[in-house]
Design a protein around this motif. Structure first.
Motif, PDB file in Angstrom:
ATOM      1  N   LEU A 195       0.932  -1.298   0.151  1.00 25.33           N
ATOM      2  CA  LEU A 195       0.081   0.049   0.063  1.00 25.33           C
ATOM      3  C   LEU A 195       0.888   1.336  -0.133  1.00 25.33           C
ATOM      4  O   LEU A 195       1.962   1.268   0.669  1.00 25.33           O
ATOM      5  CB  LEU A 195      -0.635  -0.157   1.062  1.00 25.33           C
ATOM      6  N   ASN A 196       0.395   2.091  -0.822  1.00 27.46           N
ATOM      7  CA  ASN A 196       1.029   3.530  -0.910  1.00 27.46           C
ATOM      8  C   ASN A 196       0.215   4.369   0.290  1.00 27.46           C
ATOM      9  O   ASN A 196      -0.629   4.099   1.032  1.00 27.46           O
ATOM     10  CB  ASN A 196       1.182   4.378  -1.990  1.00 27.46           C
ATOM     11  N   LEU A 197       0.702   5.629   0.592  1.00 23.83           N
ATOM     12  CA  LEU A 197       0.127   6.493   1.392  1.00 23.83           C
ATOM     13  C   LEU A 197      -1.486   6.643   1.315  1.00 23.83           C
ATOM     14  O   LEU A 197      -2.159   6.466   2.131  1.00 23.83           O
ATOM     15  CB  LEU A 197       0.720   7.842   1.247  1.00 23.83           C
ATOM     16  N   VAL A 198      -2.002   6.942   0.048  1.00 20.47           N
ATOM     17  CA  VAL A 198      -3.244   6.887  -0.121  1.00 20.47           C
ATOM     18  C   VAL A 198      -3.931   5.708   0.183  1.00 20.47           C
ATOM     19  O   VAL A 198      -4.949   5.555   0.797  1.00 20.47           O
ATOM     20  CB  VAL A 198      -3.713   7.426  -1.408  1.00 20.47           C
ATOM     21  N   GLY A 199      -3.525   4.510  -0.389  1.00 22.26           N
ATOM     22  CA  GLY A 199      -4.245   3.479   0.146  1.00 22.26           C
ATOM     23  C   GLY A 199      -4.044   3.010   1.443  1.00 22.26           C
ATOM     24  O   GLY A 199      -4.992   2.240   1.988  1.00 22.26           O
ATOM     25  N   SER A 200      -3.141   3.443   2.168  1.00 21.73           N
ATOM     26  CA  SER A 200      -2.966   3.100   3.676  1.00 21.73           C
ATOM     27  C   SER A 200      -4.286   3.860   4.408  1.00 21.73           C
ATOM     28  O   SER A 200      -4.802   3.390   5.399  1.00 21.73           O
ATOM     29  CB  SER A 200      -1.505   3.496   4.212  1.00 21.73           C
ATOM     30  N   LEU A 201      -4.390   5.010   4.053  1.00 21.21           N
ATOM     31  CA  LEU A 201      -5.441   5.648   4.795  1.00 21.21           C
ATOM     32  C   LEU A 201      -6.866   5.190   4.143  1.00 21.21           C
ATOM     33  O   LEU A 201      -7.886   4.877   4.978  1.00 21.21           O
ATOM     34  CB  LEU A 201      -5.727   7.175   4.222  1.00 21.21           C
ATOM     35  N   ARG A 202      -6.992   4.736   2.932  1.00 18.72           N
ATOM     36  CA  ARG A 202      -8.433   4.243   2.278  1.00 18.72           C
ATOM     37  C   ARG A 202      -8.547   2.965   3.057  1.00 18.72           C
ATOM     38  O   ARG A 202      -9.601   2.933   3.426  1.00 18.72           O
ATOM     39  CB  ARG A 202      -8.131   3.950   0.887  1.00 18.72           C
ATOM     40  N   HIS A 203      -7.654   2.115   3.329  1.00 20.27           N
ATOM     41  CA  HIS A 203      -7.867   0.734   4.135  1.00 20.27           C
ATOM     42  C   HIS A 203      -7.543   0.719   5.624  1.00 20.27           C
ATOM     43  O   HIS A 203      -7.877  -0.265   6.189  1.00 20.27           O
ATOM     44  CB  HIS A 203      -6.974  -0.415   3.389  1.00 20.27           C
ATOM     45  N   SER A 204      -7.098   2.092   5.898  1.00 23.69           N
ATOM     46  CA  SER A 204      -6.918   2.220   7.313  1.00 23.69           C
ATOM     47  C   SER A 204      -5.822   1.268   7.851  1.00 23.69           C
ATOM     48  O   SER A 204      -5.783   0.651   8.898  1.00 23.69           O
ATOM     49  CB  SER A 204      -8.076   2.208   8.224  1.00 23.69           C
ATOM     50  N   CYS A 205      -4.786   0.823   7.203  1.00 25.07           N
ATOM     51  CA  CYS A 205      -3.619  -0.194   7.430  1.00 25.07           C
ATOM     52  C   CYS A 205      -2.752   0.699   8.766  1.00 25.07           C
ATOM     53  O   CYS A 205      -2.151   1.489   8.631  1.00 25.07           O
ATOM     54  CB  CYS A 205      -2.718  -0.341   6.344  1.00 25.07           C
ATOM     55  N   ASP A 206      -2.860  -0.293   9.683  1.00 25.34           N
ATOM     56  CA  ASP A 206      -2.039   0.017  10.833  1.00 25.34           C
ATOM     57  C   ASP A 206      -0.404  -0.239  10.576  1.00 25.34           C
ATOM     58  O   ASP A 206       0.445   0.532  11.096  1.00 25.34           O
ATOM     59  CB  ASP A 206      -2.380  -0.833  12.199  1.00 25.34           C
ATOM     60  N   VAL A 207      -0.222  -1.219   9.906  1.00 24.97           N
ATOM     61  CA  VAL A 207       1.282  -1.468   9.530  1.00 24.97           C
ATOM     62  C   VAL A 207       2.162  -0.508   8.818  1.00 24.97           C
ATOM     63  O   VAL A 207       3.283  -0.272   9.237  1.00 24.97           O
ATOM     64  CB  VAL A 207       1.416  -3.095   8.700  1.00 24.97           C
ATOM     65  N   PHE A 208       1.180   0.102   7.945  1.00 23.84           N
ATOM     66  CA  PHE A 208       2.007   1.335   7.183  1.00 23.84           C
ATOM     67  C   PHE A 208       2.265   2.275   8.273  1.00 23.84           C
ATOM     68  O   PHE A 208       3.515   2.877   8.178  1.00 23.84           O
ATOM     69  CB  PHE A 208       1.040   1.834   6.146  1.00 23.84           C
ATOM     70  N   TYR A 209       1.485   2.523   9.355  1.00 24.26           N
ATOM     71  CA  TYR A 209       1.872   3.611  10.276  1.00 24.26           C
ATOM     72  C   TYR A 209       2.976   3.244  11.295  1.00 24.26           C
ATOM     73  O   TYR A 209       3.484   3.895  12.074  1.00 24.26           O
ATOM     74  CB  TYR A 209       0.554   4.429  10.758  1.00 24.26           C
ATOM     75  N   TYR A 210       2.819   1.987  11.517  1.00 18.34           N
ATOM     76  CA  TYR A 210       4.056   1.367  12.479  1.00 18.34           C
ATOM     77  C   TYR A 210       5.278   1.902  11.671  1.00 18.34           C
ATOM     78  O   TYR A 210       6.318   1.967  12.335  1.00 18.34           O
ATOM     79  CB  TYR A 210       4.033  -0.220  12.532  1.00 18.34           C
ATOM     80  N   GLU A 211       5.403   1.524  10.565  1.00 19.72           N
ATOM     81  CA  GLU A 211       6.625   1.818   9.638  1.00 19.72           C
ATOM     82  C   GLU A 211       6.871   3.487   9.814  1.00 19.72           C
ATOM     83  O   GLU A 211       8.116   3.859   9.877  1.00 19.72           O
ATOM     84  CB  GLU A 211       6.461   1.399   8.235  1.00 19.72           C
ATOM     85  N   LEU A 271       5.015   3.243  17.955  1.00 20.86           N
ATOM     86  CA  LEU A 271       3.949   2.493  17.140  1.00 20.86           C
ATOM     87  C   LEU A 271       2.823   2.833  17.523  1.00 20.86           C
ATOM     88  O   LEU A 271       1.783   2.939  16.594  1.00 20.86           O
ATOM     89  CB  LEU A 271       4.511   0.901  17.204  1.00 20.86           C
ATOM     90  N   ASN A 272       2.305   2.706  19.037  1.00 22.11           N
ATOM     91  CA  ASN A 272       1.026   2.989  19.475  1.00 22.11           C
ATOM     92  C   ASN A 272       0.488   4.207  19.199  1.00 22.11           C
ATOM     93  O   ASN A 272      -0.670   4.543  18.584  1.00 22.11           O
ATOM     94  CB  ASN A 272       0.977   2.761  20.882  1.00 22.11           C
ATOM     95  N   ALA A 273       1.489   5.431  19.174  1.00 20.52           N
ATOM     96  CA  ALA A 273       1.043   6.827  19.163  1.00 20.52           C
ATOM     97  C   ALA A 273       0.701   6.992  17.651  1.00 20.52           C
ATOM     98  O   ALA A 273      -0.351   7.705  17.294  1.00 20.52           O
ATOM     99  CB  ALA A 273       2.065   7.661  19.621  1.00 20.52           C
ATOM    100  N   ALA A 274       1.351   6.199  16.685  1.00 17.48           N
ATOM    101  CA  ALA A 274       1.140   6.776  15.219  1.00 17.48           C
ATOM    102  C   ALA A 274      -0.169   6.174  14.751  1.00 17.48           C
ATOM    103  O   ALA A 274      -0.730   6.806  13.861  1.00 17.48           O
ATOM    104  CB  ALA A 274       2.020   5.663  14.441  1.00 17.48           C
TER     105      ALA A 274
END
Length: 639
Positions: free
Chosen positions: A373-389, A444-447
């Protein structure tokens, strides 16, 4: 020695002159005395007769009219109603027992009220009036007035009392007044004489409390003559007080009423902000209460019922409630990483459903993972792993800095009670408050808006408004005071890179408008009013358990933030439903209805909704207890 005739004659002349002088002096003195006596006894007779009977001259303060409170369109939110009461002073209460018995016969005052009057008179000063009965009907007031000769010392009075015509709708914003208590007096550095008037109403909560000095006005003075029975013979002098200033708020009573009705029985809150001016259009909190209960002193039974309600009707959740923002915080983490140059908008991160950091596994909400997932996709799917990174790349300091830049962790200067600052933590905060070093797991939790991060619904609305405009939107609640417009503060550029913001906004747009977005079912069909937003679900427990399998108070909070229209944003909306479950299923539909109502200024037309949902929407609005407060018309018919 014998005196000569000449000496005798001279002596006689001196005696005569002395006699004439003394006699003239006496006559002049008597004349002046007579004139003075006439002046005192005739010309000044009334004045000195009153002074000689000083106990018959009574001075009393006149309570001024409290300033009114209006919404942005001029609808009254707090007004004054005329009330009738009877009072008595300690120095006039020599026949108190007989007076109270007579009043029991005439207007039915209770033994409890009689006991209260006796106690208050015992503690009161000689000339301080004590209220015997308040809020009398006109018939009872007339009865007391007509029986004045049989009620020595009793004085009928006409006064003003606060009234909130919209009842529950603005309880948490406008607040309420109540009788001045000894506790209130103890907190004052200087005590205004107004507060010594029995049952004078003081702002206790909300705007009423925070703008007390503006609303209360200044006392007037009344001097009257009374007869031996305490009956007023005539008014000698009267100096009217200065009424309090009228205040116009930025809120819209229709939008506020809709929010309160739409939130219904949930323990929830919602905020609507004008993204151009920062004006708070509405800030609802449910369940609410009727502020009129507090005006004369709330009963123990009613107050206990409010305190014991597990949905907490007393706090203003929109500004006093602070919650883990959950995934609504992901835009902050994304911008922090983008601005730090730690990620490019098109760069992808692979989500396998979890990451392992420091020997601990951090899961994505989708256990099977989202793939690349790129940034737009991470928001669209609300992916947690992207934001851990993103947390590991940017670090908590840059994330916290971006959060504060977007309005989190800030206490806004608004005339509201108990405004919560939320919490935008960093390494220094944890060391100072927890006595421990910051660890990567905290980042990671804060992100993803968990851990130590807390935000109020108001802060989430401000954050969204700033994302929509790239300007320092500062919330404003007071529009004008006595017709003088209050300044709009802030509004300067945030200085965020527009290309980065464009990526974040596109992600928020796809959350709502992509058929794979987490809030697709809450999209707006009218393309001119399309909405961008972000869902959030914040945990209130550590164990991952289905919300349906735990008690209400252990379920997750549901959140949603949004702005619309996408092409030319007007409003930002935040919704938090305590223990509501999922942000996409619970908070997002509420936010869409509120946004559409704000944009239309009325119940939105069915055409604004997807065709497959219109039957459900129509039924929802048909049963919604929504009344147009200005005309009294039922707006439900528009749906």
């Amino acid at each position: 020695m014998k005196r000569t005739p000449i000496e005798n004659a001279s002596s006689a002349k001196r005696i005569t002159r002395r006699a004439l002088f003394l006699g003239g002096s006496q006559i002049a003195f008597m004349g002046l005395l007579g004139i003075r006596m006439r002046y005192l006894q005739v010309d000044q007779a009334d004045k000195f007769r009153l002074l000689a009977e000083e106990n018959r001259i009574k001075d009393s303060l006149l309570a001024p009219a409290r300033g009114l409170i209006y919404d942005r369109s001029g609808t009254v939110l707090a007004e004054n109603e005329q009330t009738f009461r009877v009072v008595i002073r300690k120095e006039d209460s020599s026949e108190l027992d007989a007076v109270l018995l007579k009043l029991e016969e005439l207007i039915g005052i209770t033994p409890e009220d009689q006991a209260r009057v006796r106690k208050e008179l015992k503690d009161a000063g000689p000339s301080a009036p004590v209220i015997i009965a308040d809020r009398l009907s006109w018939e009872d007031f007339s009865t007391v007035s007509a029986n004045g000769p049989a009620l020595p010392g009793v004085t009928p009075e006409v006064g003003l009392s606060r009234y909130y015509p919209l009842h529950n709708d603005f309880a948490h914003l406008v607040g309420y007044v109540g009788p001045v208590s000894s506790y209130d007096i103890s907190k004052m550095e200087t005590v205004d004489p107004l507060y010594k008037i029995p049952k004078f109403q003081l702002g206790k909560f909300g705007v009423e409390a925070k703008l007390e000095d503006t609303l209360k006005g200044k006392a007037g003075l009344r001097r009257v003559e009374q007869n031996a029975y305490g009956r007023i013979i005539r008014e000698l002098d009267r100096q009217e007080g200065q009424p309090g200033a009228n205040i116009q708020l930025t809120v819209d009573h229709k939008v506020q009423n809709f929010i309160q009705a739409r939130l219904g029985g949930e323990s929830a809150s919602a905020v609507v902000i004008d993204v151009e001016t920062g004006d708070i259009i509405a800030a609802g909190s449910t369940p609410a209460f009727d502020p009129n209960l507090f005006v004369r002193g709330i009963s123990s039974k009613d107050y206990s019922a409010l305190l014991e309600n597990d949905h907490r009707p007393l706090p203003a959740k929109s500004v006093q409630g602070s919650y883990p923002p959950g995934s609504t915080f992901k835009m902050v983490s994304a911008l922090a990483a983008l601005e730090a140059g730690e990620v490019a908008p098109d760069e992808t991160v692979r989500c396998l459903g979890h990451v392992e950091v420091g020997g601990r596994r951090f899961h994505c909400w989708k256990r099977a993972g989202h793939g690349n997932l790129n940034l737009v996709g991470s928001l669209r799917h609300s992916c947690d792993v992207f934001y851990y990174e993103m947390a590991q790349r940017a670090g908590i300091e840059k994330i916290a800095e971006m959060g504060r830049r977007l309005g989190l962790g800030e206490t806004y200067d608004l005339p509201l009670s108990g405004i919560n600052s939320g919490l935008m933590p960093d390494k220094q905060w944890k060391l100072a408050n927890r006595g421990a070093e910051w660890v990567v797991g905290d980042s990671l939790n804060a992100a993803i808006g968990q851990g130590f991060v807390l935000a109020t619904p108001l802060q989430l609305a401000v954050m969204t408004a700033r994302l929509a405009t790239n300007r320092e939107v500062i919330p404003r609640l007071v529009k004008s005071i006595d017709g003088v417009e209050q300044p709009v503060r802030g509004g300067g550029p945030l200085g965020l890179n527009e290309n980065m913001l464009r990526s974040v906004r596109q992600g928020m747009f796809e959350v709502v408008n992509s058929n794979r977005g987490t809030a697709f079912r809450s999209r707006i069909a009218d393309e001119a009013m399309r909405m961008a937003g972000k869902t959030g679900t914040s945990q209130v427990r550590s164990a991952v358990v289905n919300n349906n399998n735990v008690p209400w108070e252990q379920r997750d909070h549901a959140l949603f933030v949004s702005f619309a229209p996408v092409e030319a944003p007007r409003y930002a909306v935040s919704v938090v439903v305590e223990h509501g479950g999922g942000g996409s299923s619970v908070a997002a539909p509420i936010a869409r209805d509120i946004m559409l109502f704000a944009l239309h200024g009325a119940v939105p037309p069915l055409e604004a909704y997807p065709s497959s949902q219109r039957g459900t929407i129509q039924e929802r609005f048909r049963t919604l207890p929504l009344i147009d407060r200005e005309t009294g018309a039922d707006e439900r018919s528009q749906a």
